[in-house]
Enzyme design. Structure first.
Site, PDB file in Angstrom:
ATOM      1  CB  CYS A   2      -4.213  31.653 -20.910  1.00  0.00           C
ATOM      2  SG  CYS A   2      -4.115  29.973 -20.320  1.00  0.00           S
ATOM      3  NE  ARG A  27      -2.539  37.366 -20.181  1.00  0.00           N
ATOM      4  CZ  ARG A  27      -3.063  38.224 -19.309  1.00  0.00           C
ATOM      5  NH1 ARG A  27      -2.582  39.434 -19.204  1.00  0.00           N
ATOM      6  NH2 ARG A  27      -4.078  37.866 -18.562  1.00  0.00           N
ATOM      7  CD1 TRP A  76       1.777  29.216 -16.533  1.00  0.00           C
ATOM      8  CD2 TRP A  76      -0.130  28.703 -15.476  1.00  0.00           C
ATOM      9  NE1 TRP A  76       2.091  28.822 -15.243  1.00  0.00           N
ATOM     10  CE2 TRP A  76       0.949  28.503 -14.575  1.00  0.00           C
ATOM     11  CE3 TRP A  76      -1.425  28.439 -15.029  1.00  0.00           C
ATOM     12  CZ2 TRP A  76       0.762  28.065 -13.266  1.00  0.00           C
ATOM     13  CZ3 TRP A  76      -1.609  28.007 -13.730  1.00  0.00           C
ATOM     14  CH2 TRP A  76      -0.518  27.817 -12.860  1.00  0.00           C
ATOM     15  CG  ASN A 102      -6.949  33.815 -19.132  1.00  0.00           C
ATOM     16  OD1 ASN A 102      -6.437  32.998 -18.368  1.00  0.00           O
ATOM     17  ND2 ASN A 102      -6.883  35.117 -18.935  1.00  0.00           N
ATOM     18  N   GLY A 103      -8.648  30.941 -18.034  1.00  0.00           N
ATOM     19  CA  GLY A 103      -9.408  30.759 -16.793  1.00  0.00           C
ATOM     20  C   GLY A 103      -9.604  29.296 -16.494  1.00  0.00           C
ATOM     21  CD  GLU A 485      11.348  41.274  -5.192  1.00  0.00           C
ATOM     22  OE1 GLU A 485      10.484  40.502  -4.721  1.00  0.00           O
ATOM     23  OE2 GLU A 485      11.417  41.531  -6.408  1.00  0.00           O
ATOM     24  CE  LYS A 489      12.079  39.421  -9.160  1.00  0.00           C
ATOM     25  NZ  LYS A 489      11.082  39.773  -8.291  1.00  0.00           N
ATOM     26  CD  GLU A 492       9.789  35.479 -10.122  1.00  0.00           C
ATOM     27  OE1 GLU A 492      10.466  36.344  -9.512  1.00  0.00           O
ATOM     28  OE2 GLU A 492       8.664  35.712 -10.584  1.00  0.00           O
ATOM     29  CG  HIS A 508      15.012  34.203  17.706  1.00  0.00           C
ATOM     30  ND1 HIS A 508      14.870  34.120  19.073  1.00  0.00           N
ATOM     31  CD2 HIS A 508      15.324  35.483  17.426  1.00  0.00           C
ATOM     32  CE1 HIS A 508      15.069  35.330  19.600  1.00  0.00           C
ATOM     33  NE2 HIS A 508      15.346  36.172  18.617  1.00  0.00           N
ATOM     34  CE  LYS A 611       5.244  41.267 -15.475  1.00  0.00           C
ATOM     35  NZ  LYS A 611       6.117  41.047 -14.329  1.00  0.00           N
TER      36      LYS A 611
HETATM   37  O1  M6R Z   1       0.558  41.425 -11.138  1.00  0.00           O
HETATM   38  P1  M6R Z   1       0.801  41.334  -9.664  1.00  0.00           P
HETATM   39  O2  M6R Z   1       1.709  42.424  -9.158  1.00  0.00           O
HETATM   40  O3  M6R Z   1      -0.462  41.253  -8.860  1.00  0.00           O
HETATM   41  O4  M6R Z   1       1.587  39.975  -9.451  1.00  0.00           O
HETATM   42  C1  M6R Z   1       1.857  39.522  -8.151  1.00  0.00           C
HETATM   43  C2  M6R Z   1       2.873  38.406  -8.176  1.00  0.00           C
HETATM   44  O5  M6R Z   1       2.393  37.322  -8.909  1.00  0.00           O
HETATM   45  C3  M6R Z   1       4.204  38.868  -8.786  1.00  0.00           C
HETATM   46  O6  M6R Z   1       4.716  39.972  -8.103  1.00  0.00           O
HETATM   47  C4  M6R Z   1       5.234  37.737  -8.758  1.00  0.00           C
HETATM   48  O7  M6R Z   1       5.574  37.414  -7.444  1.00  0.00           O
HETATM   49  C5  M6R Z   1       6.435  38.136  -9.584  1.00  0.00           C
HETATM   50  N1  M6R Z   1       6.585  37.228 -10.683  1.00  0.00           N
HETATM   51  C6  M6R Z   1       7.711  38.116  -8.845  1.00  0.00           C
HETATM   52  O8  M6R Z   1       8.779  38.523  -9.630  1.00  0.00           O
END
Ligand code: M6R
Length: 616
Positions: A2, A27, A76, A102-103, A485, A489, A492, A508, A611
């Site tokens: 949010c 956000r 969100w 927000n929250g 990672e 990506k 995501e 394994h 984000k």
């Molecule tokens: O703001 P932060 O680095 O604490 O966020 C952590 C994760 O939410 C963030 O890295 C998330 O995994 C990314 N969207 C990945 O691309």
């Protein structure tokens, strides 16, 4: 999660709010809405489910009269789906008060029952509307928005940033924060509120971070901050380091593409000012005192998602240079395992936003247990660095795309610098190793630039693989977190099943996944600087190739050993083994972006995500 913006001043309030929401949309983008008190003293709300563009359409069909006080929200969803009715702002006091949030208010059911018993009809499923109702009743009783806030906020359990305006108090917005972010923007004859500085950076770079459990009151002529009981609190102004242009897409097709391209500067800016001759000196760590750093016998890195993978890469380097055992824990698991901590433990949190609730709670837990805390963070004056004993900022600039790219590279850089600083202070790092690492940093931005230039090759590869339903990633040592990672990506932003494995783990179990045509990215370490690992991974490549895998090998230039077994080879500049992750990740970022684009998806705003994850 949010985005929140508030404005009081002479300019067109709708324009200011929409500008802020556009910058905050990363956000959350389940719905957007604004409330404006216009010159006639009417409070008008416009809100709509979906992205901000849908709200803009609504505003062009049904404009809001000119006003000089307004609040805006991009959501969100938590309580209730992404519908028009659940969109913020919500109303109280018979439509005279508007509130955004927000929250999560955890005791909303009990508050809802109280309102319903009093005959109040609620139109949404949200916790926010319940707070609007309670706040409205308090305003009706007390006749003062600030006093109403003071009466309500102690009753709320959970996390919140709340912003409210009331028709009878035009030119004023009252806000409160409890475990959710809130910043004030200071203007000339105008003032702003936001979840982060992006909300107002187009208009002012003078900002104030509101502290935990404080209330902020803004009018065009002033800003006041109090605690929840109403006692005045002094605040400190800071200057936002970047300007609005840095958070604009410029000519790029997406923020993610722009941010991948900005990675050379992200590395260079994070290193700048932290090297003296052949040594790394981080002033923020110096402030902790060398005795403290020498006394540490264990480091725990806490982070989530991409930041946790940066932590995993960093752990190898810190152990190697500073000879301290380092473990990496997911923030949301940390405090539930009753971790063994002592005053010789150091917790390093890694967070781009500095607001991730899971990480913040883990840091608070560590602080309560007397542990030294260091924050690696990209966002100036965010909550986590402010709560920590020391903050080592990454200087990647604002990262807007939900998928983290340049922040990841900057986080690894900062963790490496921390490892080198600790190694120097603890005298575990040989001078020649320090000099070698410093030399790597000097050439790294240029090498990252070369890695960025793999784009066209990767775009071609992604084009051929547009129908791929599953991709695997293999790596060893520091290549393992890069495999994780690369998989994250892809999941995501391209919604493709992907998994990362430590290459040695393959036999394994996971090798059973290999079937004819299964694409596998293999991160091949340098044969010059990691010959043993290199030969092992070449064997792994042969094993999967023999079972039909389509191998995409990421190698350093000049490494021809994999040519007989690889379907595609991506060549990167030469770097010492520990520094290879900073190059290897780049083609994987491009691959995810290109597959997402090929599928016609929104690269910057993937479904179901936001984000900054500011709820647990
Ligand atoms: O703001 P932060 O680095 O604490 O966020 C952590 C994760 O939410 C963030 O890295 C998330 O995994 C990314 N969207 C990945 O691309």
């Amino acid at each position: 999660m949010c985005g929140i913006v508030g404005y009081v001043g002479p300019n067109d309030t709708v324009d200011v709010l929409i500008n802020g929401l556009r910058r905050l949309e990363y956000r959350g983008y389940d719905s957007a809405g604004i409330a404006v008190v216009d010159e006639a003293g009417d409070l008008t709300v416009r809100k709509r489910s979906g992205k901000l563009a849908r709200l803009e359409e609504l505003l062009s069909e049904s404009p809001v009269g000119e006003g000089h006080t307004g609040i805006g929200h991009t959501r969100w969803a938590t309580h209730g789906g992404p519908t028009d009715a659940n969109a913020h702002p919500h109303l109280g006091d018979n439509g005279k008060l508007a509130l955004i949030h927000n929250g999560i208010v955890e005791n909303f059911a009990e508050l809802r029952a109280e309102l319903e018993a009093a005959g109040v009809t609620l139109e949404s499923e949200t916790d926010t509307e319940v707070v609007a109702g309670i706040l409205g009743r308090e305003f009706a009783r007390l006749g003062d928005l600030e006093a109403a806030f003071r009466a309500v906020v102690p009753r709320l359990h959970g996390t919140f940033t709340l912003l409210a305006t009331h028709r009878d108090e035009p030119g004023k917005i009252v806000a409160a924060r409890h475990h959710s972010p809130l910043v004030v923007g200071l203007g000339d004859g105008e003032n702003f509120l936001g979840s982060d500085v992006a909300a107002f950076v187009s208009f002012t770079r003078r900002a104030v971070a509101v502290n935990e459990d404080n209330i902020a009151i803004i009018t065009p002529d002033g800003v006041r901050v109090t605690d929840f009981a109403g006692a005045p609190v002094e605040y400190r102004e800071f200057e936002v380091e970047w300007d609005a242009e840095a958070a604009d897409k410029g000519g790029w097709s997406s923020f993610m593409a722009k941010e991948i391209n900005e990675q050379p500067e992200a590395v260079a800016n994070t290193v700048r000012g932290r090297i003296e001759g052949d040594h790394v000196v981080i002033p923020e760590l110096e402030a902790l005192g060398d005795d403290v750093l020498r006394g540490i016998d264990r480091i725990i890195i806490i982070a989530c998602g991409t930041a946790s993978y940066a932590g995993q890469v960093g752990a190898y380097a810190i152990e190697q240079w500073a000879r301290i055992p380092v473990e990496v824990q997911l923030s949301h698991e940390f405090r539930y395992r009753d971790p063994v901590l002592s005053d010789r433990t150091m917790v390093i949190s890694v967070s781009q936003s500095g607001e991730t609730m899971d990480t913040l709670m883990a840091v608070k837990y560590a602080i309560e247990r007397g542990v030294k805390t260091v924050s690696v963070c990209n966002t100036q004056s965010a909550t986590i660095p402010r709560e920590s004993d020391a903050a080592v900022y990454t200087h990647a600039g604002p990262e807007v795309a939900v998928a983290s790219t340049k922040a990841f590279i900057a986080q690894i850089t900062a963790l490496y610098l921390i490892g080198l600083h600790l190694g120097r202070v603890r005298e575990t790092l040989a001078p020649e190793d320090s000099a070698a690492a410093v030399a790597q940093f000097e050439t790294l931005p240029e090498k990252v630039r070369e890695a960025v230039e793999t784009h066209d090759q990767i775009a071609q590869l992604a084009h051929w693989m547009a129908d791929t339903r599953s991709v695997l990633f293999l790596g060893r040592h520091v290549g393992y977190p890069i495999a994780l990672e690369g998989a994250l990506k892809l999941k995501e932003i391209a919604y493709i099943h992907a998994e990362g494995f430590a290459a040695g783990e393959l036999k394994h179990g996971p090798i059973a996944l290999i079937d004819h045509g299964q694409p596998v990215f293999v991160l091949v370490p340098s044969p010059r600087t990691a010959p043993l690992m290199h030969s092992k991974i070449v064997s792994n490549i042969q094993e999967i190739r023999a079972r039909g895998a389509r191998v995409i090998a990421v190698v350093e230039k000049g490494d021809t050993s994999v040519l007989p077994y690889a379907d595609d080879v991506i060549r990167l500049p030469l770097a010492d083994a520990l520094f290879e992750p900073l190059l290897q990740v780049v083609p994987l970022q491009w691959f995810a972006l290109e597959l997402s684009t090929a599928k016609g998806l929104d690269v910057d705003q993937p479904r179901n995500l936001a984000k900054s994850v500011t709820v647990e």
